[in-house]
Enzyme design. Structure first.
Site, PDB file in Angstrom:
ATOM      1  N   ASN A  12       0.858  -1.187   0.000  1.00  0.00           N
ATOM      2  CA  ASN A  12       0.000   0.000   0.000  1.00  0.00           C
ATOM      3  C   ASN A  12       0.897   1.241   0.000  1.00  0.00           C
ATOM      4  O   ASN A  12       1.445   1.603   1.025  1.00  0.00           O
ATOM      5  CB  ASN A  12      -0.890  -0.033   1.261  1.00  0.00           C
ATOM      6  CG  ASN A  12      -1.757   1.211   1.380  1.00  0.00           C
ATOM      7  OD1 ASN A  12      -1.868   2.002   0.431  1.00  0.00           O
ATOM      8  ND2 ASN A  12      -2.365   1.398   2.548  1.00  0.00           N
ATOM      9  N   TRP A  13       1.023   1.846  -1.169  1.00  0.00           N
ATOM     10  CA  TRP A  13       1.943   2.994  -1.296  1.00  0.00           C
ATOM     11  C   TRP A  13       1.337   4.295  -0.770  1.00  0.00           C
ATOM     12  O   TRP A  13       1.998   5.320  -0.750  1.00  0.00           O
ATOM     13  CB  TRP A  13       2.353   3.173  -2.758  1.00  0.00           C
ATOM     14  CG  TRP A  13       3.370   2.173  -3.233  1.00  0.00           C
ATOM     15  CD1 TRP A  13       3.876   1.119  -2.529  1.00  0.00           C
ATOM     16  CD2 TRP A  13       4.010   2.125  -4.523  1.00  0.00           C
ATOM     17  NE1 TRP A  13       4.789   0.431  -3.290  1.00  0.00           N
ATOM     18  CE2 TRP A  13       4.888   1.021  -4.520  1.00  0.00           C
ATOM     19  CE3 TRP A  13       3.928   2.911  -5.680  1.00  0.00           C
ATOM     20  CZ2 TRP A  13       5.683   0.690  -5.626  1.00  0.00           C
ATOM     21  CZ3 TRP A  13       4.704   2.573  -6.781  1.00  0.00           C
ATOM     22  CH2 TRP A  13       5.575   1.480  -6.753  1.00  0.00           C
ATOM     23  N   LYS A  14       0.060   4.256  -0.444  1.00  0.00           N
ATOM     24  CA  LYS A  14      -0.645   5.465   0.042  1.00  0.00           C
ATOM     25  C   LYS A  14      -0.424   6.618  -0.940  1.00  0.00           C
ATOM     26  O   LYS A  14      -0.571   6.417  -2.125  1.00  0.00           O
ATOM     27  CB  LYS A  14      -0.191   5.795   1.462  1.00  0.00           C
ATOM     28  CG  LYS A  14      -0.310   4.569   2.372  1.00  0.00           C
ATOM     29  CD  LYS A  14      -0.157   4.856   3.814  1.00  0.00           C
ATOM     30  CE  LYS A  14      -0.288   3.549   4.583  1.00  0.00           C
ATOM     31  NZ  LYS A  14      -0.264   3.703   6.009  1.00  0.00           N
ATOM     32  N   HIS A  98      -9.766   1.355   4.500  1.00  0.00           N
ATOM     33  CA  HIS A  98      -8.497   1.502   5.222  1.00  0.00           C
ATOM     34  C   HIS A  98      -8.723   2.507   6.355  1.00  0.00           C
ATOM     35  O   HIS A  98      -9.474   3.466   6.208  1.00  0.00           O
ATOM     36  CB  HIS A  98      -7.403   1.991   4.268  1.00  0.00           C
ATOM     37  CG  HIS A  98      -6.049   2.001   4.908  1.00  0.00           C
ATOM     38  ND1 HIS A  98      -5.651   3.003   5.768  1.00  0.00           N
ATOM     39  CD2 HIS A  98      -5.027   1.111   4.857  1.00  0.00           C
ATOM     40  CE1 HIS A  98      -4.430   2.721   6.203  1.00  0.00           C
ATOM     41  NE2 HIS A  98      -4.023   1.581   5.668  1.00  0.00           N
ATOM     42  N   GLU A 168      -5.854  -4.896  10.408  1.00  0.00           N
ATOM     43  CA  GLU A 168      -4.791  -3.923  10.669  1.00  0.00           C
ATOM     44  C   GLU A 168      -5.125  -3.131  11.926  1.00  0.00           C
ATOM     45  O   GLU A 168      -5.906  -2.172  11.872  1.00  0.00           O
ATOM     46  CB  GLU A 168      -4.692  -2.921   9.514  1.00  0.00           C
ATOM     47  CG  GLU A 168      -4.347  -3.495   8.180  1.00  0.00           C
ATOM     48  CD  GLU A 168      -3.791  -2.405   7.260  1.00  0.00           C
ATOM     49  OE1 GLU A 168      -2.596  -2.434   6.972  1.00  0.00           O
ATOM     50  OE2 GLU A 168      -4.559  -1.509   6.884  1.00  0.00           O
ATOM     51  N   GLY A 174       1.769   2.569  10.777  1.00  0.00           N
ATOM     52  CA  GLY A 174       2.629   3.753  10.679  1.00  0.00           C
ATOM     53  C   GLY A 174       3.220   4.172  12.010  1.00  0.00           C
ATOM     54  O   GLY A 174       3.646   5.332  12.143  1.00  0.00           O
ATOM     55  N   SER A 216       2.902  -1.956  10.587  1.00  0.00           N
ATOM     56  CA  SER A 216       4.319  -2.043  10.953  1.00  0.00           C
ATOM     57  C   SER A 216       4.960  -3.391  10.614  1.00  0.00           C
ATOM     58  O   SER A 216       5.796  -3.898  11.361  1.00  0.00           O
ATOM     59  CB  SER A 216       4.521  -1.720  12.436  1.00  0.00           C
ATOM     60  OG  SER A 216       4.268  -0.356  12.676  1.00  0.00           O
TER      61      SER A 216
END
Ligand code: PGA
Length: 255
Positions: A12-14, A98, A168, A174, A216
């Protein structure tokens, strides 16, 4: 209860990287780094604006996904990108709900509509769920249960074959120390999620719905999370943009 499947690793590159050129470079380095690794399904979810060029760079070996999609009707929706448009790019997966979107954009109802819209379109929906905090009282189990029930209630069984659940925990996403949930707690949660899916869809269907872990994930914890947490794959944010780390994660899972 847990079916062993080909590991599914989703990047997931956001809202990264900043330029198309960087996106192409990262994609091409990842492709080169994992070209000899068989038996793992790798999916990259870049910002939509880069999907096309990343796809051209990747060819067929690595699949593409989008981080969200608009599932309503009509075209008068300024700023939105429809499911059909995403489908035409060749992307096969869509992340839904998300936590970063739940925070500001997506309501439970919208998430339910997105899951069903994505699945009905024939694409794979990666439903993201996870508690905000872990208190001693264990209320996080309830939080997760409500999210699953709310997103999947009313979904016809025939659409479940393209459903993926990504657990998640929000506090692990993050986070500064890059600390994931430990694998024992992940295993407990994975059992709990399976139980809810059993209750909704029955055992035959529930056992085929893959569960991923995200939050993470890094090269030191990836293999253990998968093996001891008994999940079918991982959803990876920051480390998926650090090419060497991402390649190492995939190599370790394969080893
Ligand atoms: P992280 O993000 O791997 O950087 O914690 C995961 C995610 O947001 O899906």
């Amino acid at each position: 209860m847990f079916k062993k499947t080909k590991p599914l690793i989703i990047a997931n590159w956001k809202m990264n990287p900043e330029t198309e050129q960087e996106a192409k470079t990262i994609a091409s380095d990842i492709k080169e780094g994992i070209k000899n690794i068989k038996g793992i399904n790798t999916v990259i979810c870049p910002p939509v604006i880069f999907i096309d060029s990343v796809k051209k760079t990747l060819g067929k070996t690595i699949l593409l996904g989008a981080q969200d999609a608009f599932v309503g009707n009509g075209s008068s929706h300024t700023g939105e990108i429809s499911l059909e448009m995403i489908k035409k790019t060749g992307a096969k997966y869509i992340l839904v709900g998300h936590s970063e979107r739940r925070e500001t954009e997506d309501t439970e109802e919208e998430i339910r509509e997105k899951v069903s819209g994505v699945l009905k379109s024939g694409l794979k929906a990666v439903l993201c769920i996870g508690e905000n905090e872990r208190s001693e009282h264990g209320d996080y189990y309830h939080e997760v249960k409500i999210q699953i029930i709310s997103a999947l209630t009313g979904l016809q069984k025939k659409y479940t074959k393209n459903l993926v659940i990504a657990y998640e925990p929000v506090w692990a996403i993050g986070n500064k120390d890059n600390t994931a949930l430990n694998s024992e707690s992940l295993y407990e949660m994975a059992i709990f999620i399976k139980k809810i899916l059993n209750d909704i869809f029955g055992q035959e269907i529930a056992k085929n719905i893959p569960i991923l872990y995200g939050g993470s994930v890094n090269k030191n914890n990836a293999k253990e999370l998968m093996e001891n947490g008994k999940v079918n794959g991982l959803l990876i944010g920051r480390e998926s943009l650090k090419v060497q780390n991402f390649i190492e994660i995939i190599k370790k899972i394969k080893a």
